[in-house]
Motif scaffolding. Structure first.
Motif, PDB file in Angstrom:
ATOM      1  N   ARG A  28       0.742  -1.204   0.058  1.00  0.00           N
ATOM      2  CA  ARG A  28      -0.110  -0.074   0.138  1.00  0.00           C
ATOM      3  C   ARG A  28       0.843   1.220   0.037  1.00  0.00           C
ATOM      4  O   ARG A  28       0.501   2.224  -0.509  1.00  0.00           O
ATOM      5  CB  ARG A  28      -0.999  -0.046   1.256  1.00  0.00           C
ATOM      6  CG  ARG A  28      -2.264  -0.706   1.043  1.00  0.00           C
ATOM      7  CD  ARG A  28      -3.313  -0.706   2.028  1.00  0.00           C
ATOM      8  NE  ARG A  28      -2.965  -0.917   3.460  1.00  0.00           N
ATOM      9  CZ  ARG A  28      -3.342  -2.398   3.723  1.00  0.00           C
ATOM     10  NH1 ARG A  28      -3.825  -3.048   3.068  1.00  0.00           N
ATOM     11  NH2 ARG A  28      -3.017  -2.439   5.225  1.00  0.00           N
ATOM     12  N   ASN A  32       0.384   4.446  -5.674  1.00  0.00           N
ATOM     13  CA  ASN A  32      -0.377   5.784  -5.508  1.00  0.00           C
ATOM     14  C   ASN A  32      -1.893   5.506  -5.527  1.00  0.00           C
ATOM     15  O   ASN A  32      -2.368   4.011  -5.731  1.00  0.00           O
ATOM     16  CB  ASN A  32      -0.281   6.768  -6.293  1.00  0.00           C
ATOM     17  CG  ASN A  32      -0.537   6.591  -7.965  1.00  0.00           C
ATOM     18  OD1 ASN A  32      -1.109   5.484  -8.004  1.00  0.00           O
ATOM     19  ND2 ASN A  32       0.172   6.856  -8.938  1.00  0.00           N
ATOM     20  N   SER A  33      -2.799   6.126  -5.488  1.00  0.00           N
ATOM     21  CA  SER A  33      -4.326   6.018  -5.350  1.00  0.00           C
ATOM     22  C   SER A  33      -4.763   5.311  -6.693  1.00  0.00           C
ATOM     23  O   SER A  33      -6.041   4.714  -6.635  1.00  0.00           O
ATOM     24  CB  SER A  33      -5.017   7.298  -5.118  1.00  0.00           C
ATOM     25  OG  SER A  33      -4.693   8.147  -6.244  1.00  0.00           O
TER      26      SER A  33
END
Length: 365
Positions: A28, A32-33
């Motif tokens: 995680r 990135n998102s």
């Protein structure tokens, strides 16, 4: 980023088929998102029983982030560069979809141990239940069909006695199993081996036999019969320098694809095995120091305590006591050097490894 990660899989991300709890939190932090990696990452495994795409799919499911096959390096991946064998008939040993793996690597005429056994049922004689019941046929010399030009060892097979017997047959007949042995044919036909791990960690409390154990058997049987050393044309998988060179090439390809301008300066190899992960990373680091070229400047070894490595047992520093088979679990052809099995960093798990590297690199995603 001016650095990249080389992650081992077994003992670092999984034990057998069970995920290690630190794996998901670690990854995680690495994306990135949108699920894009913030640093170049290559998974360098000594496993060789599947295609890279299947391993990438497994890792994507395990880690919850998208992994491409270009990020996965199997122990056999460098065989793509051995083009001089691609047109020849090669005997392949291991398990999994061997023919698919061999053909994906570029081999045009691979044959399996099982195919060879079907051609010569008299050769596999250890298991009484598998011996032919009726010997009414006359075996034909193999040269009437085709000859084997090289042996490729992908990984540990299931029936060791069958594979050991037929590989020895091929080596001692110069590729014509079924013919009489000819001890004067030396050196034997080429042998290319992937994955030298003596042991690996699954769900059991103690390490399990790896392909390196099978290779020890093959080497010793050959020497016992002939009095001569089995010779390898190439050894691949960690700790081979060839493997780390190929892995660095994949790291650079990722950086170029993302158009990151900063040159990759340091590789961080995260693993659980002193004799493969740490030895290999340190050996490659030594190579980088001695060879000034357009490459990384350093390869740092980061050892985790979730796999083969046991923090409660230490390798003696006195090499006079250390050059024994009981201490050095590395392959016969890699000499023991206490400096090469000393990790740059020891951390509890892969999540701590990512935190450490970000701190060392002053990298704030």
């Amino acid at each position: 980023p001016s650095f990249g990660f080389l992650f081992d899989i077994d003992g670092v991300l999984v034990r057998g088929k069970t995920p290690i709890s630190a794996a998901k939190p670690a990854f995680r932090k690495l994306v990135n998102s949108q699920g894009q990696f913030l640093v170049p990452v290559v998974f360098v495994t000594n496993a060789g029983n599947c295609l890279p795409q299947k391993k990438a799919d497994q890792l994507s499911h395990l880690l919850g982030v998208p992994i491409s096959q270009d990020q996965v390096m199997m122990s056999h991946s460098p065989l793509r560069m051995f083009k001089r064998y691609h047109e020849k008939c090669v005997l392949v040993s291991g398990q999994g979809p061997l023919l698919d793996i061999a053909q994906d690597l570029g081999f045009c005429q691979p044959i399996t141990i099982e195919t060879l056994r079907e051609k010569h049922p008299l050769l596999d004689a250890v298991d009484h239940d598998r011996r032919p019941n009726v010997l009414h046929f006359q075996e034909q010399p193999y040269r009437l069909v085709f000859s084997v030009s090289a042996v490729v060892l992908f990984g540990e097979p299931v029936r060791w006695e069958t594979s050991l017997q037929l590989i020895i047959d091929v080596l001692l007949t110069s590729g014509y199993p079924g013919n009489p042995y000819h001890h004067e044919n030396y050196p034997h036909i080429p042998v290319l081996a992937c994955n030298m791990d003596l042991m690996w960690v699954a769900e059991a409390q103690s390490p399990r036999f790896g392909h390196g154990t099978f290779m020890v058997c093959l080497e010793n049987i050959y020497k016992k019969i002939t009095g001569k050393e089995l010779k390898y044309e190439a050894l691949m998988g960690k700790p081979s320098r060839l493997t780390y060179q190929y892995a660095e090439h994949l790291i650079r390809a990722q950086a170029a694809e993302r158009q990151w301008k900063q040159p990759i300066h340091t590789l961080y190899a995260v693993g659980d095995n002193l004799m493969t992960d740490v030895y290999g990373a340190n050996l490659y680091n030594r190579y980088l120091q001695e060879n000034s070229r357009k490459a990384a400047a350093h390869c740092r070894s980061v050892l985790v305590c979730t796999g083969v490595y046991n923090p409660h047992t230490e390798v003696p520093l006195d090499t006079r006591d250390s050059i024994t088979e009981t201490v050095f679990h590395g392959h016969r052809d890699f000499r023991f050097d206490s400096g090469l099995v000393e990790p740059d960093h020891i951390v509890p798990d892969v999540d701590a490894a990512v935190d450490l590297v970000f701190q060392l690199e002053n990298f704030a995603p």
